[in-house]
Design a protein around this motif. Structure first.
Motif, PDB file in Angstrom:
ATOM      1  N   ASN A 283       0.828  -1.203   0.000  1.00 44.70           N
ATOM      2  CA  ASN A 283       0.000   0.000   0.000  1.00 44.70           C
ATOM      3  C   ASN A 283       0.867   1.260   0.000  1.00 44.70           C
ATOM      4  OD1 ASN A 283      -2.629   1.498   0.509  1.00 44.70           O
ATOM      5  ND2 ASN A 283      -1.459   2.072   2.337  1.00 44.70           N
ATOM      6  N   SER A 284       1.913   1.242   0.821  1.00 45.88           N
ATOM      7  CA  SER A 284       2.809   2.403   0.907  1.00 45.88           C
ATOM      8  C   SER A 284       3.568   2.594  -0.397  1.00 45.88           C
ATOM      9  CB  SER A 284       3.805   2.220   2.062  1.00 45.88           C
ATOM     10  OG  SER A 284       3.133   2.052   3.296  1.00 45.88           O
ATOM     11  N   ARG A 285       4.116   1.503  -0.924  1.00 50.07           N
ATOM     12  CA  ARG A 285       4.904   1.600  -2.154  1.00 50.07           C
ATOM     13  C   ARG A 285       4.057   2.111  -3.308  1.00 50.07           C
ATOM     14  NH1 ARG A 285       6.395  -3.500  -0.737  1.00 50.07           N
ATOM     15  NH2 ARG A 285       5.501  -4.408  -2.633  1.00 50.07           N
ATOM     16  N   PHE A 286       2.820   1.631  -3.396  1.00 50.32           N
ATOM     17  CA  PHE A 286       1.959   2.055  -4.505  1.00 50.32           C
ATOM     18  C   PHE A 286       1.592   3.535  -4.392  1.00 50.32           C
ATOM     19  CE2 PHE A 286      -0.011  -2.201  -6.083  1.00 50.32           C
ATOM     20  CZ  PHE A 286       1.262  -2.655  -6.375  1.00 50.32           C
ATOM     21  N   LYS A 287       1.316   3.997  -3.186  1.00 47.53           N
ATOM     22  CA  LYS A 287       1.004   5.416  -3.003  1.00 47.53           C
ATOM     23  C   LYS A 287       2.212   6.281  -3.395  1.00 47.53           C
ATOM     24  CE  LYS A 287      -2.462   4.816   0.657  1.00 47.53           C
ATOM     25  NZ  LYS A 287      -3.587   5.342  -0.107  1.00 47.53           N
ATOM     26  N   LEU A 288       3.389   5.864  -2.968  1.00 45.60           N
ATOM     27  CA  LEU A 288       4.602   6.610  -3.307  1.00 45.60           C
ATOM     28  C   LEU A 288       4.887   6.535  -4.807  1.00 45.60           C
ATOM     29  CD1 LEU A 288       6.810   5.498  -0.280  1.00 45.60           C
ATOM     30  CD2 LEU A 288       5.828   7.770  -0.650  1.00 45.60           C
ATOM     31  N   ALA A 289       4.622   5.388  -5.406  1.00 48.31           N
ATOM     32  CA  ALA A 289       4.834   5.247  -6.845  1.00 48.31           C
ATOM     33  C   ALA A 289       3.891   6.151  -7.631  1.00 48.31           C
ATOM     34  CB  ALA A 289       4.630   3.792  -7.267  1.00 48.31           C
ATOM     35  N   ASP A 290       2.639   6.252  -7.181  1.00 47.52           N
ATOM     36  CA  ASP A 290       1.689   7.156  -7.840  1.00 47.52           C
ATOM     37  C   ASP A 290       2.181   8.598  -7.775  1.00 47.52           C
ATOM     38  OD1 ASP A 290      -0.029   5.145  -8.576  1.00 47.52           O
ATOM     39  OD2 ASP A 290      -1.422   5.433  -6.904  1.00 47.52           O
ATOM     40  N   LEU A 291       2.640   9.001  -6.598  1.00 47.76           N
ATOM     41  CA  LEU A 291       3.136  10.373  -6.448  1.00 47.76           C
ATOM     42  C   LEU A 291       4.367  10.619  -7.318  1.00 47.76           C
ATOM     43  CD1 LEU A 291       2.790  11.055  -2.605  1.00 47.76           C
ATOM     44  CD2 LEU A 291       1.419  12.013  -4.467  1.00 47.76           C
ATOM     45  N   LYS A 292       5.281   9.643  -7.336  1.00 45.63           N
ATOM     46  CA  LYS A 292       6.475   9.799  -8.157  1.00 45.63           C
ATOM     47  C   LYS A 292       6.098   9.987  -9.620  1.00 45.63           C
ATOM     48  CE  LYS A 292      10.901   7.657  -9.338  1.00 45.63           C
ATOM     49  NZ  LYS A 292      11.847   6.554  -9.057  1.00 45.63           N
ATOM     50  N   THR A 293       5.115   9.248 -10.087  1.00 44.18           N
ATOM     51  CA  THR A 293       4.683   9.349 -11.482  1.00 44.18           C
ATOM     52  C   THR A 293       4.053  10.705 -11.767  1.00 44.18           C
ATOM     53  OG1 THR A 293       4.305   6.958 -11.564  1.00 44.18           O
ATOM     54  CG2 THR A 293       3.224   8.299 -13.252  1.00 44.18           C
ATOM     55  N   GLU A 294       3.157  11.138 -10.886  1.00 48.07           N
ATOM     56  CA  GLU A 294       2.495  12.432 -11.085  1.00 48.07           C
ATOM     57  C   GLU A 294       3.500  13.575 -11.069  1.00 48.07           C
ATOM     58  OE1 GLU A 294      -1.443  13.331  -9.400  1.00 48.07           O
ATOM     59  OE2 GLU A 294      -1.160  11.493  -8.236  1.00 48.07           O
ATOM     60  N   ILE A 295       4.457  13.512 -10.157  1.00 50.63           N
ATOM     61  CA  ILE A 295       5.466  14.577 -10.064  1.00 50.63           C
ATOM     62  C   ILE A 295       6.324  14.603 -11.322  1.00 50.63           C
ATOM     63  CG2 ILE A 295       7.535  15.316  -8.814  1.00 50.63           C
ATOM     64  CD1 ILE A 295       6.115  14.185  -6.258  1.00 50.63           C
ATOM     65  N   ALA A 296       6.694  13.428 -11.816  1.00 46.26           N
ATOM     66  CA  ALA A 296       7.495  13.375 -13.047  1.00 46.26           C
ATOM     67  C   ALA A 296       6.735  13.995 -14.217  1.00 46.26           C
ATOM     68  CB  ALA A 296       7.871  11.930 -13.370  1.00 46.26           C
ATOM     69  N   LEU A 297       5.446  13.719 -14.315  1.00 47.35           N
ATOM     70  CA  LEU A 297       4.636  14.307 -15.382  1.00 47.35           C
ATOM     71  C   LEU A 297       4.533  15.823 -15.215  1.00 47.35           C
ATOM     72  CD1 LEU A 297       1.798  11.631 -15.514  1.00 47.35           C
ATOM     73  CD2 LEU A 297       3.546  12.022 -17.255  1.00 47.35           C
ATOM     74  N   GLY A 298       4.299  16.273 -13.978  1.00 48.94           N
ATOM     75  CA  GLY A 298       4.234  17.705 -13.724  1.00 48.94           C
ATOM     76  C   GLY A 298       5.540  18.399 -14.029  1.00 48.94           C
TER      77      GLY A 298
END
Length: 380
Positions: A283-298
């Motif tokens: 759960n933690s890894r997936f939440k962090l992975a989602d944020l990492k992806t969104e930040i990279a796109l931004g």
């Protein structure tokens, strides 16, 4: 993730200088600045020595004659350490843009060198107690009386309001009833009779960034203090600089998101629950992975906007979208990262809690995000 290609060796050397200054001379004292509700003037002068103030100011006016990538680096490094008191540097930089692009030669020579050195601190007075994003509805008025303008009105939420030496005031100078044509930008020295400042306003966050109200009561300034020397150009001048202002807030948003993600990855690696690090839970890894992806796109979008800014082709809609997306992302990132910190995320000794206090206003200033949506919607 996709490597960034905006910066060369010169930029990274500048980043190293900025990072060293912020780490050694600012971060250890920021908590005291929060109590004082302002950043000491000597920090402004030191930043001026290092080229952090108005890097884009031409050399003829005391600046370095560089491009906005150097301003971007300052914003990113300030956000990395969440030294929110230094966000006033960005307001100062925006004011320099008004002088550079629209000021008379006399106005440039009078103010820009001292602004670049940190000797003079600038502020812009747009918002009024009853007027927010609708700049055409301002009530502050400047009436020409002989060779002087007499200014009456009130402004609020003025960043650098306590420290400022010169204020770029948005005021009505005309009576045509055509809104934008009645607006002028007038330069007001902070020691003018008739200009007074409130005590620093008590805000939810950004405690070290001094913010005040300004009051104008029969404040007289020479008619030569109209920015550019011609009245009725204020709305156009504001609009020309708003794209950079909004992109700069987007830069702060995505850089702040990255900073809080980095803090949280480190925390979840060290903190254990049920005998194992928090990051080992899916759960933690997936939440962090989602944020990492969104930040990279931004970050990719913001970098592309910067390329357009350097080419002088950044549209208001693109800048509005950058501000909208990245500040919303910052809020999502902070909320998620506070949750992953658990109870410690609500303690101010943990940096994530300070991000929680400081980030929210990014969705309001520079034009509220619902106004950004309206700007984007106009291009549909």
């Amino acid at each position: 993730m996709i490597p960034r290609t905006l910066f060369d060796h010169e930029h990274e050397e500048f980043r190293n200088t900025v990072r060293r200054f912020l780490t050694e001379e600012c971060a250890p004292f920021h908590e005291q600045w929060e109590e004082d509700r302002r950043v000491p003037r000597e920090i402004w002068r030191r930043a001026g020595e290092l080229g952090m103030l108005n890097a884009v100011t031409p050399e003829a006016y005391g600046g370095l004659g560089l491009d906005h990538r150097f301003s971007m680096i300052c914003l990113e490094e300030i956000a990395r350490l969440n030294l929110s008191g230094l966000n006033g540097f960005n307001v100062h930089d925006i004011c320099a843009g008004y002088f550079i692009n629209f000021g008379t030669e006399e106005q440039k020579l009078q103010w820009l060198p001292k602004m670049a050195s940190g000797e003079v601190i600038a502020a812009v007075a747009m918002t009024e107690p009853n007027t927010g994003s609708d700049l055409q509805a301002v009530k502050t008025r400047a009436v020409l009386d002989g060779d002087e303008y007499v200014i009456n009105g009130a402004k609020t939420f003025i960043s650098n309001g306590t420290n400022c030496d010169v204020v770029v005031v948005v005021a009505k100078t005309g009576n045509s009833g055509k809104g934008s044509r009645d607006i002028s930008l007038i330069l007001v020295e902070a020691d003018r009779v008739g200009l007074s400042k409130s005590k620093p306003l008590k805000k939810v966050g950004l405690h070290a960034q001094d913010t005040t109200m300004l009051f104008f009561e029969d404040c007289r300034v020479p008619k030569e203090n109209v920015l550019g020397g011609v009245e009725g150009q204020g709305f156009y001048q504001l609009m020309k600089e708003l794209a950079w202002e909004r992109l700069s807030i987007g830069i702060l948003g995505v850089a702040g998101s990255q900073a809080v993600l980095d803090l949280t990855i480190e925390y979840t690696r060290e903190r254990t629950v049920f005998g194992k690090p928090i990051i080992d839970f899916q759960n933690s890894r997936f939440k962090l992975a989602d944020l990492k992806t969104e930040i990279a796109l931004g970050q990719t979008y913001v970098d592309r906007c910067m390329e357009l800014c350097l080419e002088h082709t950044l549209s208001p809609e693109a800048a509005a979208a950058a501000k909208l997306w990245c500040t919303e992302l910052y809020s999502r990132a902070v909320d998620q990262c506070v949750q992953l910190h658990g109870g410690n995320g609500y303690m101010l000794e943990y940096p994530v809690a300070r991000h929680y206090l400081d980030n929210r206003v990014n969705r309001i200033y520079g034009g509220a995000n619902d106004i950004m949506r309206e700007l984007v919607a106009r291009s549909l």
